[in-house]
Design an enzyme around this catalytic site. Structure first.
Site, PDB file in Angstrom:
ATOM      1  N   GLU A 177      43.084  41.382  38.898  1.00 41.09           N
ATOM      2  CA  GLU A 177      43.380  42.028  40.162  1.00 41.09           C
ATOM      3  C   GLU A 177      44.333  43.082  40.160  1.00 41.09           C
ATOM      4  O   GLU A 177      45.471  43.082  40.027  1.00 41.09           O
ATOM      5  CB  GLU A 177      44.181  40.959  41.037  1.00 41.09           C
ATOM      6  CG  GLU A 177      44.807  41.166  42.267  1.00 41.09           C
ATOM      7  CD  GLU A 177      45.658  40.195  43.095  1.00 41.09           C
ATOM      8  OE1 GLU A 177      46.033  39.137  42.315  1.00 41.09           O
ATOM      9  OE2 GLU A 177      46.012  40.448  44.125  1.00 41.09           O
ATOM     10  N   LYS A 219      39.407  40.744  41.785  1.00 40.19           N
ATOM     11  CA  LYS A 219      40.194  40.470  43.102  1.00 40.19           C
ATOM     12  C   LYS A 219      40.819  41.745  43.568  1.00 40.19           C
ATOM     13  O   LYS A 219      41.716  42.028  43.101  1.00 40.19           O
ATOM     14  CB  LYS A 219      41.170  39.531  43.000  1.00 40.19           C
ATOM     15  CG  LYS A 219      42.177  39.244  44.130  1.00 40.19           C
ATOM     16  CD  LYS A 219      42.847  37.909  44.023  1.00 40.19           C
ATOM     17  CE  LYS A 219      43.935  37.830  45.168  1.00 40.19           C
ATOM     18  NZ  LYS A 219      44.495  36.395  45.109  1.00 40.19           N
TER      19      LYS A 219
END
Ligand code: 13P
Length: 339
Positions: A177, A219
């Site tokens: 992420e 992500k």
């Protein structure tokens, strides 16, 4: 577990109609959320809130996995079952946030680097024993006058790849992420440029550090106008620029892209996800790993009161159903009123 299993877990997490619920707020962040509804933040209230979310009957129709915080992975529900088992009993895969937060980056005022690599191999082994089958590490990139620096981007990308390699060694699927914050007055095109540069650096490091792309999920943030930008791009532009940015940077071997909501409202995040899923065929599953955009109404409805649990669970299920529809490109804003 074999390599094959990590691929299977990655695919299960982005199964048709499903996505991830991010419920891994650190103690500091969940304190802010609970204070927003005038609830004291204690180990018990944190547990009660998460138990309310995880016991919503039918959640697994829309949610494939839930990301937990360390404390939650070790907590038990009132009936004595571990919260991780409550999820497993619903057919939901438990995941774990393993980073230790973003800290000031040396020699680069105002920029951050995410910490948590020391001892990570041992922590991952324990998390696997506790039932976690996927993990999350969040890097934070801020857009400002002279920011982000390439130094900040590359340092965070290096750490993300070190984390991802250690996860795969432990048979845990890493969610990578790199979040470009939407805070600021920057335009959507500035967000595009920073997102593209960041993803190039991240995938370069993942490659150098031998991370298996089939066994991870990305992500990312959506490519979107800064929250204080006077000109706010609409959903068609957001969807087109976000997907184009991935076409330039994300290898097709990555099974799925699971968006964070990043401070967008529930309806905004859902609409943008829907528009992306209405574009022509993409090589990756385009799904969700929302925190606030799945929890906001449920949190308010709960308000810390046992008598509101059923209503709050119903709010969570409604939100998850709409988000799932968007993940299939089948959402429309009329559905908001209908619930
Ligand atoms: P938000 O969807 O609230 O941004 O949270 C997702 C998340 O897990 C951020 O790390």
């Amino acid at each position: 577990m074999s390599e094959h299993d990590m691929e299977e877990v990655a695919l299960l997490l982005v199964a048709p109609s499903k996505g991830i619920l991010a419920a891994d707020e650190s103690t500091g962040t969940i304190k802010k959320r609970l204070e927003s509804i005038n609830v004291d933040c204690t180990e018990e209230t944190r547990r009660d809130y998460r138990e309310m979310l995880f016991t919503a009957d039918g959640l697994s129709d829309y949610i494939s996995g839930v990301i937990l915080y360390d404390e939650t992975l070790r907590q038990s529900a009132k009936d004595g079952r571990r919260l991780a088992d409550v999820l497993k009993d619903q057919g939901i895969i438990p995941g774990i946030k393993v980073d230790m937060g973003a800290k000031p980056l040396a020699f680069s005022e105002g920029e951050l680097v995410t910490e948590g690599l020391d001892g990570l191999r041992d922590r991952l082994a324990e998390y696997y024993e506790l039932g976690a089958r996927f993990a999350k590490w969040r890097s934070v990139i801020t857009i400002g006058d002279a920011a982000p620096s390439q130094y900040c981007i590359d340092t965070n990308a290096h750490a993300l790849a070190r984390y991802a390699a250690l996860c795969q060694e432990a048979n845990i699927v890493p969610i990578v992420e790199p979040e470009i914050l939407m805070d600021g007055s920057h335009s959507i095109d500035e967000c595009y440029a920073v997102t593209e540069t960041t993803l190039k650096s991240v995938f370069d490091e993942l490659y150098k550090q031998r991370v298996v792309l089939e066994q991870m999920l990305l992500k990312p943030n959506m490519v979107i106008s800064g929250s204080d930008c006077p000109e706010q791009a609409g959903t068609d532009e957001i969807a087109a620029k976000t997907v184009y940015c991935f076409e330039q940077t994300v290898p097709v071997a990555v099974p799925g892209v699971v968006f964070l909501s990043g401070g967008q409202s529930e309806a905004q995040a859902t609409e943008n996800l829907n528009t992306m899923n209405q574009l022509d065929n993409q090589p990756w599953e385009i799904s969700y790993s929302f925190g606030r955009a799945l929890q906001a109404t449920a949190l308010k409805t709960w308000g810390g009161r046992p008598e509101n649990v059923a209503a709050a669970q119903s709010a969570l299920l409604t939100r998850a159903k709409l988000t799932s529809a968007a993940r299939n490109g089948k959402y429309s804003s009329d559905m908001e009123a209908a619930g």
